[in-house]
Design an enzyme around this catalytic site. Structure first.
Site, PDB file in Angstrom:
ATOM      1  N   ASP A  86       5.592 -10.925  -8.719  1.00  0.00           N
ATOM      2  CA  ASP A  86       6.253 -11.887  -9.592  1.00  0.00           C
ATOM      3  C   ASP A  86       7.237 -11.156 -10.496  1.00  0.00           C
ATOM      4  O   ASP A  86       7.558  -9.992 -10.272  1.00  0.00           O
ATOM      5  CB  ASP A  86       5.212 -12.659 -10.410  1.00  0.00           C
ATOM      6  N   HIS A 414       4.006 -10.547  -0.209  1.00  0.00           N
ATOM      7  CA  HIS A 414       4.232 -11.595  -1.212  1.00  0.00           C
ATOM      8  C   HIS A 414       4.926 -10.956  -2.412  1.00  0.00           C
ATOM      9  O   HIS A 414       4.282 -10.433  -3.325  1.00  0.00           O
ATOM     10  CB  HIS A 414       2.880 -12.197  -1.610  1.00  0.00           C
ATOM     11  N   ASP A 466      -0.480 -10.986   7.606  1.00  0.00           N
ATOM     12  CA  ASP A 466       0.917 -10.751   7.232  1.00  0.00           C
ATOM     13  C   ASP A 466       1.668 -12.061   6.991  1.00  0.00           C
ATOM     14  O   ASP A 466       2.719 -12.311   7.577  1.00  0.00           O
ATOM     15  CB  ASP A 466       1.630  -9.909   8.293  1.00  0.00           C
ATOM     16  N   GLU A 475      -0.157  -9.434  -1.459  1.00  0.00           N
ATOM     17  CA  GLU A 475       0.650  -9.125  -2.644  1.00  0.00           C
ATOM     18  C   GLU A 475       0.386  -7.707  -3.131  1.00  0.00           C
ATOM     19  O   GLU A 475      -0.735  -7.362  -3.481  1.00  0.00           O
ATOM     20  CB  GLU A 475       0.363 -10.111  -3.772  1.00  0.00           C
TER      21      GLU A 475
END
Length: 492
Positions: A86, A414, A466, A475
């Site tokens: 993020d 991710h 994946d 992530e």
């Protein structure tokens, strides 16, 4: 348009380095190239940088980002690292990442120098500590988060042109967080040891901050997510006793001050035998540091001190399948702790094994496990090596869980920045929802290679899909790569 020649040279050099490092080395086998993995792990931290990037930035698909962080509080909070996939700066895991980077640098200094990566390790560490210094503008004030986590996670945007709000959150006497302050104190103290040989003035600055933060943590108890509720859904804290022990252990190692040793001796809770070592549980780290003091004869092998050492060795015996409560293993041999992001726990356990092996070897001693077996330093190092080999591809899927290492590695981690076209290739803004439509839901591999990232890893049966949407397993985060860096240096 022309540019200054030195800047052009740096840019060309950076491009060459990244191109060379993106060339894979063939199929992964048990004979892992630890030196290559070490180099790539340090590149990952450059991909996670927030703020104004330096001229020697090697991950060239990234750009400047979050240049107004802290402006709402009239404090400069630019810099630091995004925690994972993020665009958030969470102070709690960032501080733990910093402590583990520092411990890796201090404990494996000679190995890092031998592989010409010590300078890059200090650069990665300083990017974190420079930020933490800015986040601590007053003795009893510490900024512990930048960004609204809920709003950030509701969008899929690259950091360079994100439009999500960037509020600053802090702890202070009215809104305490002894865990956050204690962990940041540990980070500053550990980092002071890493910088002392090359920059004594900077090391003294770090120690000054560490001492203030430790007192702040002691004077104002409480868990930080009660003061910063926005963090609670992402990095909640289970308590603060471990951070105080961890900070005291590092401050004692950095200063030799008896006050910090007294805190360790007088603590009511040594942590017992832990099941994990992680961003929310540092008891094992403190236990290992105290064990070093016992081995070196700096404290008596009795009372509370032997309790710390004994608890550390119980964890190690459990990892080696020779304890009272052995750590589960996958069929392929991976130490299995928890379903979500298991490799972070494998990485920290492997670091503890490699570090304890060094202490055992220096003391010319061994560990007596509950089942009667004896563990030598070589046994611990071999177990750590086996875990790294699994991560790098010696597993049932023949997949490296380090992005960019080998030929078969996760192509869709991710990660917002890696999954969206680089702003340098397409400066057209990516909107909050547009990012999901064009990039998150795109089945193609990520356009930017997140070299050195370690994904969450396989499930308990060694399976891995994946899928970009599988954040539990796909992530990457800084709290995994920082300790693994130290293990790679130890075995390279």
């Amino acid at each position: 348009m022309s540019c200054i020649s030195s800047q052009c040279f740096i840019t060309i050099k950076s491009i060459c380095i990244v191109l060379l490092l993106s060339i894979t080395c063939g199929a992964v086998s048990a004979n892992s190239n630890y030196g290559e993995a070490l180099t790539k792990s340090l590149l990952y931290f450059e991909a996670q940088r927030s703020g104004k990037l330096p001229l020697d930035q090697r991950v060239i698909w990234r750009g400047d980002s979050a240049l107004r962080d802290g402006s709402d509080a009239h404090v400069d909070l630019t810099g630091g690292y995004y925690d994972a996939g993020d665009n958030m700066k969470f102070g709690f895991p960032l501080a733990f990442t910093t402590t583990m980077l520092a411990w890796s640098s201090v404990e494996m200094e000679s190995q890092l120098k031998a592989h010409q990566e010590h300078g890059n390790t200090l650069a990665a560490l300083r990017w974190a500590t420079d930020y933490l210094i800015k986040a601590h503008p007053e003795p009893n004030v510490l900024y512990g988060q930048v960004g609204d986590a809920n709003l950030d996670h509701a969008c899929w945007m690259r950091p360079e042109d994100m439009t999500t709000p960037r509020p600053s959150y802090r702890i202070d006497p009215q809104h305490p967080g002894a865990d956050l302050a204690g962990e940041t104190a540990a980070a500053m103290a550990a980092a002071s040891l890493a910088f002392a040989p090359s920059d004594s003035a900077y090391a003294k600055t770090l120690i000054s901050h560490a001492k203030e933060l430790f007192e702040f943590a002691k004077d104002y108890p409480g868990v930080y997510h009660n003061s910063i509720p926005n963090a609670g859904g992402f990095y909640p804290s289970s308590g603060y006793e471990d951070e105080l022990l961890w900070a005291a252990a590092w401050l004692h190692r950095a200063t030799g001050d008896q006050t910090y040793l007294d805190h360790l001796t007088q603590a009511s809770n040594s942590g017992g035998a832990r099941s994990v070592f992680a961003w929310d549980d540092k008891f094992l780290g403190a236990q290992v540091l105290v064990a070093k003091l016992v081995f070196e004869g700096k404290v008596k092998n009795e009372g509370k001190m032997i309790e710390y050492k004994s608890m550390a060795e119980q964890f190690i015996c459990n990892c080696a399948q020779k304890g009272f409560n052995n750590v589960k293993k996958t069929p392929g041999g991976l130490l299995w702790f928890l379903p979500w992001d298991n490799l972070q726990y494998t990485a920290t356990a492997s670091f503890a094994l490699a570090t304890y092996a060094k202490y055992l070897e220096a003391a010319q001693t061994s560990i007596q496990c509950p089942n009667g077996d004896v563990l030598q330093a070589s046994d611990l190092l071999n177990l750590a090596r086996a875990q790294v080999d699994y991560i790098l591809g010696s597993n049932p899927k023949k997949m490296s869980y380090m992005v960019g290492y080998g030929t078969n590695y996760p192509k869709r981690p991710h990660h917002r920045g890696a999954s969206i076209v680089s702003i340098k290739n397409d400066p057209k803004p990516v909107t909050c929802n547009g990012g999901f439509e064009a990039w998150y839901n795109n089945p193609k591999p990520n356009p930017n290679l997140l070299v050195g990232a370690i994904v969450g890893g396989p499930d308990e049966y060694d399976a891995y899909g994946d899928e970009r949407s599988d954040f539990q397993h796909g992530e990457p985060d800084t709290v995994t790569v920082a300790p693994l860096l130290g293990v790679l240096a130890a075995i390279a």
